[in-house]
Design a protein around this motif. Structure first.
Motif, PDB file in Angstrom:
ATOM      1  N   ASN A 198      42.927  37.970  27.776  1.00  0.00           N
ATOM      2  CA  ASN A 198      41.561  37.756  28.273  1.00  0.00           C
ATOM      3  C   ASN A 198      40.668  37.134  27.216  1.00  0.00           C
ATOM      4  O   ASN A 198      39.828  36.279  27.510  1.00  0.00           O
ATOM      5  N   LYS A 210      34.346  39.841  29.023  1.00  0.00           N
ATOM      6  CA  LYS A 210      33.982  40.678  30.173  1.00  0.00           C
ATOM      7  C   LYS A 210      34.020  39.874  31.468  1.00  0.00           C
ATOM      8  O   LYS A 210      34.487  40.357  32.501  1.00  0.00           O
ATOM      9  N   LYS A 213      37.561  39.421  32.493  1.00  0.00           N
ATOM     10  CA  LYS A 213      38.071  40.647  33.112  1.00  0.00           C
ATOM     11  C   LYS A 213      37.631  40.749  34.568  1.00  0.00           C
ATOM     12  O   LYS A 213      38.401  41.158  35.444  1.00  0.00           O
ATOM     13  N   SER A 217      40.149  40.834  37.793  1.00  0.00           N
ATOM     14  CA  SER A 217      40.065  41.895  38.812  1.00  0.00           C
ATOM     15  C   SER A 217      39.918  41.302  40.210  1.00  0.00           C
ATOM     16  O   SER A 217      40.540  41.756  41.178  1.00  0.00           O
TER      17      SER A 217
END
Length: 243
Positions: A198, A210, A213, A217
């Motif tokens: 990531n 972030k 991520k 997801s």
């Protein structure tokens, strides 16, 4: 929760590796976790199978090296999964060659890790496999995909699906009509297929870790899969990204 419950709920592992010093270091790392315990050690595949036969229902995971005397990890994994299908096998090897990865997964392994990985990543990988997911070291994910692309069934259906392959920001991807992914998610998935973390994906696309991520997801949710490897395999199969 009392001590008896803690012991009962622990993930119990067998370490199979012919290097005792490596086993000792690995055992120390695992036993530091409150929810894990090494309950047996083996120097080759035969010993690993014997331990599983003795301990049986007490064993949840076998961490298996590939290169061992008497019986190697590939043969031992195949035998173990036939006799004890509920025991998870995670390969822990120095080899990042895709032929090793593909063969051990085909024999029933649930994970393939490299011995140079960080302790925290190892523990997370074990937990992921125990939870029912597959885990493959990011360094070898891309090589596994290349191996899969050479398989007949992928050739038969065609790697590239409908839609025009385009290259943008150095990334080649397909915006197929059937793809549920956004343009940015396609970019992230393409970099995932190369085994990038990531953090590296964020640096490449100039976005925060972030944010990456969040994209990952969303990708897993849209594709209805549990992990990155499954997402990449499906995307290659249906032509949502191309290598």
């Amino acid at each position: 929760m009392d001590n008896a419950s803690n012991v009962k709920n622990k993930v119990k592992l067998i370490l199979a590796d012919d290097h005792q010093l490596f086993r000792e270091g690995l055992k120390r790392i695992i036993n530091m976790e409150d929810d894990m315990e090494v309950i047996g050690e083996a120097g080759d595949g035969i010993q690993a199978l014997e331990l599983c036969n003795i301990l049986q229902n007490d064993v949840h995971v076998v961490l298996m090296d590939i290169n061992m005397p008497e019986e190697n990890g590939v043969v031992a994994t195949e035998k173990l999964k036939v006799i004890f299908p509920n025991i998870k096998v995670i390969i822990l090897s120095i080899h990042d060659d895709e032929s090793y990865v593909f063969e051990t997964l085909r024999k029933g392994a649930s994970g393939y890790l490299l011995k140079d990985m960080e302790a925290e990543s190892l523990i997370n990988a074990i937990r992921s496999v125990v939870a029912g997911h597959a885990y493959i070291h990011p360094k070898v994910t891309g090589k596994l995909i290349n191996q899969l692309r050479r398989m007949t069934y992928l050739d038969d259906i065609g790697v590239v699906g409908p839609g025009e392959a385009v290259r943008e920001n150095g990334i080649k991807y397909v915006h197929a009509p059937s793809s549920p992914l956004t343009k940015r998610e396609s970019e992230v998935l393409r970099l995932m297929s190369e085994g990038k973390s990531n953090k590296l994906i964020g640096e490449f696309l100039y976005i925060s870790e972030k944010t990456v991520k969040n994209h990952v997801s969303s990708i897993l949710q849209k594709m209805e899969v549990d992990d990155r490897t499954q997402a990449v395999i499906i995307a290659i199969k249906y032509g949502w990204v191309t290598l």
